[in-house]
Design a protein around this motif. Sequence first.
Motif, mmCIF file in Angstrom:
data_model
loop_
_atom_site.group_PDB
_atom_site.id
_atom_site.type_symbol
_atom_site.label_atom_id
_atom_site.label_comp_id
_atom_site.label_asym_id
_atom_site.label_seq_id
_atom_site.Cartn_x
_atom_site.Cartn_y
_atom_site.Cartn_z
ATOM 1 N N GLY A 518 0.846 -1.189 -0.050
ATOM 2 C CA GLY A 518 0.157 0.071 0.014
ATOM 3 C C GLY A 518 0.744 1.214 -0.208
ATOM 4 N N SER A 519 2.121 1.357 0.174
ATOM 5 C CA SER A 519 2.979 2.376 0.195
ATOM 6 C C SER A 519 3.853 2.638 -0.766
ATOM 7 C CB SER A 519 3.893 2.330 1.452
ATOM 8 O OG SER A 519 3.357 2.358 2.879
ATOM 9 N N LEU A 520 3.899 3.776 -1.471
ATOM 10 C CA LEU A 520 4.598 4.206 -2.707
ATOM 11 C C LEU A 520 6.166 3.421 -2.509
ATOM 12 C CD1 LEU A 520 4.063 5.445 -5.718
ATOM 13 C CD2 LEU A 520 5.307 7.462 -4.518
ATOM 14 N N PHE A 521 6.471 2.819 -3.631
ATOM 15 C CA PHE A 521 7.938 2.035 -3.738
ATOM 16 C C PHE A 521 8.210 2.117 -4.841
ATOM 17 C CE2 PHE A 521 9.981 -2.516 -3.645
ATOM 18 C CZ PHE A 521 10.971 -2.085 -2.713
ATOM 19 N N LEU A 522 9.398 2.918 -5.054
ATOM 20 C CA LEU A 522 9.954 3.406 -6.650
ATOM 21 C C LEU A 522 11.580 3.114 -6.213
ATOM 22 C CD1 LEU A 522 7.560 6.087 -7.906
ATOM 23 C CD2 LEU A 522 7.710 3.844 -8.681
ATOM 24 N N GLU A 523 11.989 3.248 -5.173
ATOM 25 C CA GLU A 523 13.383 3.307 -5.053
ATOM 26 C C GLU A 523 14.235 2.122 -5.473
ATOM 27 O OE1 GLU A 523 12.226 2.263 -0.439
ATOM 28 O OE2 GLU A 523 11.237 3.255 -2.523
ATOM 29 N N ASN A 524 13.633 1.053 -5.739
ATOM 30 C CA ASN A 524 14.229 -0.187 -6.490
ATOM 31 C C ASN A 524 13.813 -0.560 -7.836
ATOM 32 O OD1 ASN A 524 13.982 -1.055 -3.447
ATOM 33 N ND2 ASN A 524 15.852 -2.130 -4.110
ATOM 34 N N LEU A 525 13.291 0.628 -8.474
ATOM 35 C CA LEU A 525 12.985 0.522 -9.634
ATOM 36 C C LEU A 525 14.053 0.797 -10.616
ATOM 37 C CD1 LEU A 525 10.511 0.096 -11.768
ATOM 38 C CD2 LEU A 525 10.411 2.632 -11.598
ATOM 39 N N TYR A 526 14.579 -0.282 -11.332
ATOM 40 C CA TYR A 526 15.784 -0.426 -12.127
ATOM 41 C C TYR A 526 15.649 0.651 -13.325
ATOM 42 C CZ TYR A 526 20.128 -2.541 -13.699
ATOM 43 O OH TYR A 526 21.348 -2.733 -14.052
ATOM 44 N N ILE A 527 16.807 1.285 -13.708
ATOM 45 C CA ILE A 527 17.134 2.329 -14.818
ATOM 46 C C ILE A 527 16.893 1.428 -15.908
ATOM 47 C CG2 ILE A 527 18.653 3.841 -15.992
ATOM 48 C CD1 ILE A 527 19.907 4.426 -13.422
ATOM 49 N N GLY A 528 16.037 2.107 -16.889
ATOM 50 C CA GLY A 528 15.702 1.381 -18.162
ATOM 51 C C GLY A 528 14.129 0.639 -18.000
ATOM 52 N N SER A 529 13.579 0.661 -16.936
ATOM 53 C CA SER A 529 12.239 0.083 -16.769
ATOM 54 C C SER A 529 11.381 1.030 -17.441
ATOM 55 C CB SER A 529 12.049 -0.168 -15.356
ATOM 56 O OG SER A 529 12.599 -0.999 -14.638
ATOM 57 N N GLU A 530 10.282 0.445 -18.133
ATOM 58 C CA GLU A 530 8.963 1.164 -18.837
ATOM 59 C C GLU A 530 7.772 0.407 -18.340
ATOM 60 O OE1 GLU A 530 9.465 1.847 -22.982
ATOM 61 O OE2 GLU A 530 11.327 0.706 -22.989
ATOM 62 N N PHE A 531 6.760 1.330 -17.958
ATOM 63 C CA PHE A 531 5.535 0.941 -17.532
ATOM 64 C C PHE A 531 4.962 0.547 -18.727
ATOM 65 C CE2 PHE A 531 6.503 3.342 -13.696
ATOM 66 C CZ PHE A 531 6.184 2.536 -12.723
ATOM 67 N N LEU A 532 4.301 -0.645 -18.586
ATOM 68 C CA LEU A 532 3.840 -1.531 -19.671
ATOM 69 C C LEU A 532 2.287 -0.807 -20.432
ATOM 70 C CD1 LEU A 532 5.095 -4.982 -18.634
ATOM 71 C CD2 LEU A 532 6.516 -3.103 -19.916
ATOM 72 N N THR A 533 2.168 -1.305 -21.667
ATOM 73 C CA THR A 533 0.907 -0.895 -22.197
ATOM 74 C C THR A 533 0.367 -2.322 -22.835
ATOM 75 O OG1 THR A 533 1.932 -0.174 -24.453
ATOM 76 C CG2 THR A 533 1.402 1.175 -22.332
ATOM 77 N N MET A 534 -0.855 -2.246 -23.295
ATOM 78 C CA MET A 534 -1.521 -3.235 -24.032
ATOM 79 C C MET A 534 -2.471 -2.504 -25.055
ATOM 80 S SD MET A 534 -2.424 -6.204 -21.538
ATOM 81 C CE MET A 534 -3.782 -5.570 -20.689
#
Length: 563
Positions: A518-534
């Motif tokens: 439930g808490s925002l958790f972005l500190e471990n998001l790896y460089i180059g990651s993209e949020f996906l689409t369909m």
Amino acid sequence: MSIETKFNYCGFDSRSDLGLMVVEIKRNILAETTEQTTTIPGMFGTIYEGLSFGSKLFTIDVLLEASSERDRVLKMRELSNLFTQTGDGDEYPLILSDESEVVWYVHPVEVSEPQRVSQTDNSVLFSIKFSSSEGVALGEKVEQTITKQTTVITPSGNTRTYPIFTVVPTAETDSIAIASDDDSYIYLGAGFDQENQDKPINNKPRILNDACNTLASWTKITAANLTFNIENGVIASDSDMRTTGQALRVGLKDNADYFGANVSKKWHGPARQQWFSKALKDWKVEAHLYLKKGYARARNKIELYLLDSEGRRVGKIMLKDGGESYEVLASAQIGYDSNGVAKSVYNSANDSSVKRTKNGSNQKKTIKYKETVKVTTGKGKNKKATTKVVSKTMALPQDLDENTFTGFYGVCTFQKVGNKYSASFQKCLSNGKPTGKKWSGTYTDSSNKFGDKIAGVAVYIGKYDITEDSKGVKYKSNPAALTDLKVYEILGDTVEIVARAGDEIVINCEENKVYRNGSLFLENLYIGSEFLTMNGGIPRSFTVSPEPGSGASWWLDYSPRYN
């Protein structure tokens, strides 16, 4: 027989709630378009680069039926209130009966001037214009369990949509990854060192995980075994704590919270403590607690003391209502005594973003009570002194003001790494998940004045007596409780565990955010990651890690979109 066309806006039915009969719904085929071109100097014409699609407009012509001029005015006032409140910067659901399978999120743009149907009729005609900023409609949410490492999804809808992935690991993991067949990916965790083959190390092992549903691990504190100073308070020997199955609270007497016998000008109440398996040099404490509204004049507080291995106080978390209003103070401090050697890491009294949220009445509170008085009867030798009970009243100061922390239920996170301390307070939903703004502060102990290891905690719930207590007037104390407590040891810079068994990680590609429990958790998001689409109607494959089943439980949900 034709079916009447209606709409539902923000939960209000156009016919039954708003008294409107729909004459016509006008909708554009396309959202607003802007032609994208580039002009090249010295060249005839332009280079066409496509269309940009903006918001989509709806104009609904309606008839407001009214039995009298007064009826019309009152109905128009209700409509004005609805459109004013929903013009606040957010968008609200609009469902049209001729395409009830989808919902448009819109905001009001314009309401035309009402025109009488005739001079002898109180009904009026006008138009309501709505705009959908996204320009697409949303279908009913689709949920799918992912059972294979690679899964092919063919989403419903006819335009781009955004998946929301939920993963619950069955064991500690140092990475979570999703890759799609268009070579985009999202990765949570540190990079993997192929040369050294680093094994994942938990750099924040959980030392204590107490759901506060039993007293078994908590030792009662008495005057005899008290090893630290209760701030301006005493331990009530005739009071104790209880568990409700979900929280540590003050014990009951006569079906009311009982803080012990009255004590003049000091806080009094019960306390419990428990010890860790080891002393922690660097640490993180997460305490869920609340201090709810009771009687406005009541004074109550809940404190969580951090103790060293000798039982000495080295830090404190507190919620306190110490006045004659509903306003609450939140604080976290490091040190040994609030009146001596201590430093505030966070104090809501010094936070300009903490506001008075309600200006309540300050009218005095009148109490009724009984008092025994001496009465003299007769004269001379027949003179006698007796006592009798009389009824009295007294007007006492009271203030019904509220502030940001009034009725607070949430989590306080208190952390030490080296000589740096940080503390934050955040409100929680009823299910315990944090939500909204964090109120936080930091402190760097440059002179190393503090720095003690913590080895245990103690919880104290106190009451400060008011006039009503001395007069025997009953009132409801402000309910206070500790509902969950977690303590972690911080070991240093190693490969971090991004999720433990049972943690819920939500990768929300609609919001471009990641949440952990439930808490925002972005500190471990790896460089180059993209949020996906369909895209609706087009198959898309996703490969996930940890593997579904043996490593984690996975779900995907999305809302089909239609343009």
